[in-house]
Design a protein around this motif. Structure first.
Motif, PDB file in Angstrom:
ATOM      1  N   ILE A  38       0.973  -1.253   0.240  1.00 10.11           N
ATOM      2  CA  ILE A  38      -0.249   0.096   0.031  1.00 10.11           C
ATOM      3  C   ILE A  38       0.891   1.499   0.250  1.00 10.11           C
ATOM      4  CG2 ILE A  38      -1.733   1.693   1.559  1.00 10.11           C
ATOM      5  CD1 ILE A  38      -2.914  -1.266   2.379  1.00 10.11           C
ATOM      6  N   ALA A  39       1.653   1.652   1.091  1.00  7.06           N
ATOM      7  CA  ALA A  39       2.483   2.151   1.192  1.00  7.06           C
ATOM      8  C   ALA A  39       3.276   2.786  -0.546  1.00  7.06           C
ATOM      9  CB  ALA A  39       3.769   2.027   2.129  1.00  7.06           C
ATOM     10  N   VAL A  40       4.316   1.811  -0.975  1.00 13.63           N
ATOM     11  CA  VAL A  40       4.768   1.482  -2.624  1.00 13.63           C
ATOM     12  C   VAL A  40       3.524   1.792  -3.133  1.00 13.63           C
ATOM     13  CG1 VAL A  40       5.621   0.575  -4.565  1.00 13.63           C
ATOM     14  CG2 VAL A  40       6.879   0.276  -1.640  1.00 13.63           C
ATOM     15  N   GLY A  41       2.368   1.970  -3.233  1.00 11.54           N
ATOM     16  CA  GLY A  41       1.687   1.885  -3.998  1.00 11.54           C
ATOM     17  C   GLY A  41       0.798   3.849  -4.899  1.00 11.54           C
ATOM     18  N   PHE A  42       1.267   4.285  -3.414  1.00 11.89           N
ATOM     19  CA  PHE A  42       0.935   5.886  -3.664  1.00 11.89           C
ATOM     20  C   PHE A  42       2.066   6.402  -4.941  1.00 11.89           C
ATOM     21  CE2 PHE A  42      -1.480   4.951   0.724  1.00 11.89           C
ATOM     22  CZ  PHE A  42      -2.593   5.767   0.199  1.00 11.89           C
ATOM     23  N   THR A  43       3.138   5.304  -4.399  1.00 11.45           N
ATOM     24  CA  THR A  43       4.193   6.191  -5.411  1.00 11.45           C
ATOM     25  C   THR A  43       4.362   6.114  -6.448  1.00 11.45           C
ATOM     26  OG1 THR A  43       5.747   4.606  -4.371  1.00 11.45           O
ATOM     27  CG2 THR A  43       5.739   6.693  -3.070  1.00 11.45           C
ATOM     28  N   THR A  44       3.482   4.840  -6.535  1.00  6.79           N
ATOM     29  CA  THR A  44       3.151   3.928  -8.232  1.00  6.79           C
ATOM     30  C   THR A  44       1.228   3.568  -9.221  1.00  6.79           C
ATOM     31  OG1 THR A  44       2.692   1.403  -7.309  1.00  6.79           O
ATOM     32  CG2 THR A  44       4.946   3.033  -8.463  1.00  6.79           C
ATOM     33  N   ARG A  45       0.634   4.808  -8.178  1.00  4.33           N
ATOM     34  CA  ARG A  45      -0.595   4.839  -8.431  1.00  4.33           C
ATOM     35  C   ARG A  45      -1.110   5.089 -10.243  1.00  4.33           C
ATOM     36  NH1 ARG A  45      -4.529   8.515  -8.203  1.00  4.33           N
ATOM     37  NH2 ARG A  45      -7.093   7.313  -8.182  1.00  4.33           N
ATOM     38  N   ASN A  46       0.102   6.269 -10.587  1.00  3.39           N
ATOM     39  CA  ASN A  46      -0.293   6.516 -12.039  1.00  3.39           C
ATOM     40  C   ASN A  46       0.439   5.575 -13.163  1.00  3.39           C
ATOM     41  OD1 ASN A  46      -1.501   9.241 -11.083  1.00  3.39           O
ATOM     42  ND2 ASN A  46       0.944   9.645 -10.568  1.00  3.39           N
ATOM     43  N   THR A  47       0.692   4.683 -12.557  1.00  2.00           N
ATOM     44  CA  THR A  47       1.971   3.352 -13.902  1.00  2.00           C
ATOM     45  C   THR A  47       0.928   2.154 -13.487  1.00  2.00           C
ATOM     46  OG1 THR A  47       3.489   2.925 -12.164  1.00  2.00           O
ATOM     47  CG2 THR A  47       3.493   4.989 -13.780  1.00  2.00           C
ATOM     48  N   ILE A  48       0.587   1.943 -12.360  1.00  2.00           N
ATOM     49  CA  ILE A  48      -0.092   0.638 -11.967  1.00  2.00           C
ATOM     50  C   ILE A  48      -0.852  -0.103 -12.811  1.00  2.00           C
ATOM     51  CG2 ILE A  48      -1.755   1.638 -10.243  1.00  2.00           C
ATOM     52  CD1 ILE A  48       0.885  -2.228 -10.021  1.00  2.00           C
ATOM     53  N   GLY A  49      -1.956   0.567 -13.352  1.00  2.00           N
ATOM     54  CA  GLY A  49      -2.683  -0.267 -14.499  1.00  2.00           C
ATOM     55  C   GLY A  49      -2.094   0.275 -15.514  1.00  2.00           C
ATOM     56  N   GLU A  50      -0.727   0.868 -16.291  1.00  2.00           N
ATOM     57  CA  GLU A  50      -0.283   0.047 -17.066  1.00  2.00           C
ATOM     58  C   GLU A  50       0.390  -1.169 -17.309  1.00  2.00           C
ATOM     59  OE1 GLU A  50       1.423   3.258 -18.846  1.00  2.00           O
ATOM     60  OE2 GLU A  50       0.202   4.660 -18.983  1.00  2.00           O
ATOM     61  N   THR A  51       1.537  -1.151 -15.871  1.00  2.00           N
ATOM     62  CA  THR A  51       2.336  -1.918 -15.486  1.00  2.00           C
ATOM     63  C   THR A  51       1.163  -3.338 -15.392  1.00  2.00           C
ATOM     64  OG1 THR A  51       3.289  -0.759 -14.264  1.00  2.00           O
ATOM     65  CG2 THR A  51       3.788  -3.587 -14.465  1.00  2.00           C
ATOM     66  N   LEU A  52      -0.131  -3.403 -14.679  1.00  2.00           N
ATOM     67  CA  LEU A  52      -1.143  -5.065 -15.715  1.00  2.00           C
ATOM     68  C   LEU A  52      -0.893  -5.129 -16.454  1.00  2.00           C
ATOM     69  CD1 LEU A  52      -3.038  -4.061 -11.904  1.00  2.00           C
ATOM     70  CD2 LEU A  52      -1.029  -4.974 -11.869  1.00  2.00           C
ATOM     71  N   ASN A  53      -0.883  -4.561 -16.869  1.00  2.00           N
ATOM     72  CA  ASN A  53      -2.091  -4.271 -18.284  1.00  2.00           C
ATOM     73  C   ASN A  53      -0.920  -5.061 -19.231  1.00  2.00           C
ATOM     74  OD1 ASN A  53      -4.468  -5.429 -20.171  1.00  2.00           O
ATOM     75  ND2 ASN A  53      -4.800  -2.692 -20.192  1.00  2.00           N
ATOM     76  N   TRP A 286       0.300 -10.662  -2.680  1.00  2.00           N
ATOM     77  CA  TRP A 286       0.722  -9.430  -2.169  1.00  2.00           C
ATOM     78  C   TRP A 286       0.739  -8.852  -2.025  1.00  2.00           C
ATOM     79  CZ3 TRP A 286      -3.897 -10.900   1.734  1.00  2.00           C
ATOM     80  CH2 TRP A 286      -4.721 -11.833   1.315  1.00  2.00           C
ATOM     81  N   PHE A 287       2.102  -8.336  -1.973  1.00  2.00           N
ATOM     82  CA  PHE A 287       2.385  -7.152  -2.101  1.00  2.00           C
ATOM     83  C   PHE A 287       2.160  -6.311  -3.513  1.00  2.00           C
ATOM     84  CE2 PHE A 287       5.000  -3.829  -5.226  1.00  2.00           C
ATOM     85  CZ  PHE A 287       6.127  -3.174  -3.286  1.00  2.00           C
ATOM     86  N   VAL A 288       1.748  -6.847  -4.194  1.00  2.00           N
ATOM     87  CA  VAL A 288       1.134  -6.755  -5.689  1.00  2.00           C
ATOM     88  C   VAL A 288      -0.681  -6.177  -5.321  1.00  2.00           C
ATOM     89  CG1 VAL A 288      -0.706  -6.808  -8.297  1.00  2.00           C
ATOM     90  CG2 VAL A 288       2.162  -7.837  -7.251  1.00  2.00           C
ATOM     91  N   PHE A 289      -1.158  -6.978  -4.133  1.00  2.00           N
ATOM     92  CA  PHE A 289      -2.459  -6.623  -3.404  1.00  2.00           C
ATOM     93  C   PHE A 289      -2.492  -5.395  -3.321  1.00  2.00           C
ATOM     94  CE2 PHE A 289      -5.502  -7.033  -0.280  1.00  2.00           C
ATOM     95  CZ  PHE A 289      -6.815  -7.006  -0.469  1.00  2.00           C
ATOM     96  N   GLY A 290      -1.550  -5.154  -2.225  1.00  2.00           N
ATOM     97  CA  GLY A 290      -1.182  -3.757  -1.637  1.00  2.00           C
ATOM     98  C   GLY A 290      -1.374  -2.375  -2.245  1.00  2.00           C
ATOM     99  N   SER A 291      -0.876  -2.971  -3.573  1.00  2.00           N
ATOM    100  CA  SER A 291      -0.194  -1.322  -4.743  1.00  2.00           C
ATOM    101  C   SER A 291      -1.667  -1.335  -5.334  1.00  2.00           C
ATOM    102  CB  SER A 291       1.299  -1.926  -5.622  1.00  2.00           C
ATOM    103  OG  SER A 291       2.623  -2.034  -4.524  1.00  2.00           O
ATOM    104  N   VAL A 292      -1.731  -2.516  -6.088  1.00  2.00           N
ATOM    105  CA  VAL A 292      -2.965  -2.621  -6.889  1.00  2.00           C
ATOM    106  C   VAL A 292      -4.274  -1.573  -5.673  1.00  2.00           C
ATOM    107  CG1 VAL A 292      -5.398  -3.716  -7.730  1.00  2.00           C
ATOM    108  CG2 VAL A 292      -3.080  -4.063  -8.392  1.00  2.00           C
ATOM    109  N   ALA A 293      -4.352  -2.137  -4.938  1.00  2.00           N
ATOM    110  CA  ALA A 293      -5.587  -1.491  -3.511  1.00  2.00           C
ATOM    111  C   ALA A 293      -5.827   0.302  -3.452  1.00  2.00           C
ATOM    112  CB  ALA A 293      -5.617  -2.022  -2.284  1.00  2.00           C
ATOM    113  N   VAL A 294      -4.344   0.474  -3.777  1.00  2.00           N
ATOM    114  CA  VAL A 294      -4.641   1.934  -3.653  1.00  2.00           C
ATOM    115  C   VAL A 294      -5.308   2.314  -4.705  1.00  2.00           C
ATOM    116  CG1 VAL A 294      -2.245   4.114  -3.687  1.00  2.00           C
ATOM    117  CG2 VAL A 294      -2.663   1.863  -1.747  1.00  2.00           C
ATOM    118  N   TYR A 295      -4.616   2.034  -6.147  1.00  2.00           N
ATOM    119  CA  TYR A 295      -4.912   1.931  -7.200  1.00  2.00           C
ATOM    120  C   TYR A 295      -6.338   2.201  -7.855  1.00  2.00           C
ATOM    121  CZ  TYR A 295      -5.703   1.008 -12.459  1.00  2.00           C
ATOM    122  OH  TYR A 295      -6.230   1.386 -13.916  1.00  2.00           O
ATOM    123  N   VAL A 296      -7.185   1.215  -7.016  1.00  2.00           N
ATOM    124  CA  VAL A 296      -8.440   0.579  -6.737  1.00  2.00           C
ATOM    125  C   VAL A 296      -9.421   1.811  -5.658  1.00  2.00           C
ATOM    126  CG1 VAL A 296     -10.782  -0.360  -6.363  1.00  2.00           C
ATOM    127  CG2 VAL A 296      -8.302  -1.659  -7.512  1.00  2.00           C
TER     128      VAL A 296
END
Length: 399
Positions: A38-53, A286-296
């Motif tokens: 979740i903490a890292v997700g705040f810094t990668t929120r703008n790119t996480i969607g593109e990374t997952l896809n 689960w790390f990815v889940f935390g980052s995705v949670a911020v994105y969502v």
């Protein structure tokens, strides 16, 4: 990437130092790594969607799922269906299909605008149970042994049984070239499943029998036995995909076959390396889940999605369980325990990532959002709430 690698390694190291105490407090490594994600997700929120896809993200998720399905298939002890085969069959072949159907119907009411294949796809994400967020459930002495035995079998097999349905629904609802009708999707999925079952049986049986023969002749080392089990899920997955089969089903069936035909007095020790690899893959998910949670979750919250996720953890689980166990020897209290003790975890995360990669627009977002709400709710409910209630109830009865 380096930031994420540092975060995951640091959490694993820290958790390892305090693992025994963490188990007593019901804090597993996946739960700990979510907070860092979740903490890292705040810094990668703008790119996480593109990374997952991306194709690389999809391939990585597929490998993770194949390995975890193989591990699940080798977990069950005391026979193919454990020491309580009839209740296990009821949960797998009555409760599980009913849960998928009920989830799809509730989705049609609470998530309007989504097609039934997408709703079935979401059902495949939120229904299968997984004990990553609450590993103590299957070891907790306050929970009756036969309840734990049935849950262990269900947790080992349900994701393998759901994966063909997931592929079928994705074929109907995916972007790009996909099936136009259910018959067309079934026509694509059925040959893939048949090929996968054959590959899984052949690879699993061949490896088990070859290992038995080599072991009897003292040709193997302890390390080579462990390495063979690491290679098995990858081999079965890759061979199935190479002949246009379902790699997930192949890995799952390979695990079943190997678990059935392998003759070893210390099979659990041989699986230790693979279990550790599975543990690390679970931590990454689960790390990815935390980052995705911020994105969502930073986006607009949909009360209908939250309500659907709560229903998935309660009604969708409890009602099919009660129906499936009608006429069984399980008491009403044990049936309620079976219904309540159904955590969602790594399987839901991986299925959701694959769905997000295969869908587009609102359906893709709904797949991620429902997964996040459901898994977060499960961490709260099953990670601490239900085990604590079980202890309090048992203590009250004892007094």
């Amino acid at each position: 990437m380096i930031q994420s690698l540092i975060a995951i390694a640091a959490v694993v190291a820290g958790w390892s130092l305090l693992a025994a105490r963490g188990e007593r407090w019901h804090i597993s490594a996946p739960i700990a790594v979510v907070l860092v994600g979740i903490a890292v997700g705040f810094t990668t929120r703008n790119t996480i969607g593109e990374t997952l896809n991306t194709h690389s993200a999809q391939f990585g998720a597929e490998i993770v799922l194949a390995v975890l399905l193989f591990i699940d298939a080798t977990e069950v002890r005391g026979g193919l269906l454990g020491p309580s085969p009839r209740p296990a069959l009821r949960m797998l072949f009555i409760a599980l299909p009913l849960g998928l159907g009920l989830s799809t119907l509730l989705g049609a009411w609470l998530l309007p605008g989504l097609s039934w294949p997408v709703l079935l796809l979401i059902a495949c994400i939120v229904v299968p149970i997984d004990f990553a967020p609450a590993p103590s459930v299957v070891r907790d002495r306050w929970i009756p042994l036969r309840v734990r035995n049935v849950l262990n079998v269900e947790g080992g097999y349900n994701d393998g049984l759901v994966s063909p349905i997931f592929i079928f629904a994705l074929a109907l609802s995916g972007v790009g070239e996909h099936a136009k009708t259910p018959l067309e999707a079934l026509g694509d999925a059925l040959p893939q499943a048949i090929k996968a079952i054959l590959v899984g049986l052949v690879v699993g049986a061949a490896l088990a029998l070859a290992t038995n023969a080599a072991d009897e002749r003292k040709l193997m080392s302890h390390q080579s036995k462990r390495m063979l089990l690491v290679a098995a899920p990858i081999l079965s997955y890759a061979v199935a995909v190479a002949i246009h089969g379902n790699g997930f089903v192949a890995a799952f069936v390979c695990g079943l076959a190997l678990n059935y035909w392998r003759r070893s007095s210390n099979f659990r020790a041989e699986l230790e390396l693979l279990d550790d690899i599975g543990f690390l893959l679970t931590v990454v998910m689960w790390f990815v889940f935390g980052s995705v949670a911020v994105y969502v979750l930073i986006g607009p919250h949909l009360w209908r999605t939250l309500l659907f996720s709560l229903a998935a953890l309660t009604i969708v689980r409890i009602l099919p369980t009660f129906v499936a166990m009608l006429g069984s020897s399980f008491s009403w209290r044990d049936r309620l325990r079976l219904g309540l003790l159904g955590p969602r975890g790594t399987t839901s995360i991986v299925f959701a990532l694959l769905a997000y990669n295969g869908l587009s627009g609102d359906p893709a977002d709904f797949a991620l959002i429902t997964m996040v709400f459901t898994v977060f709710g499960s961490v709260i409910l099953h990670g601490g709430g239900v085990p604590l209630a079980a202890r309090l109830h048992a203590t009250h009865r004892a007094s």
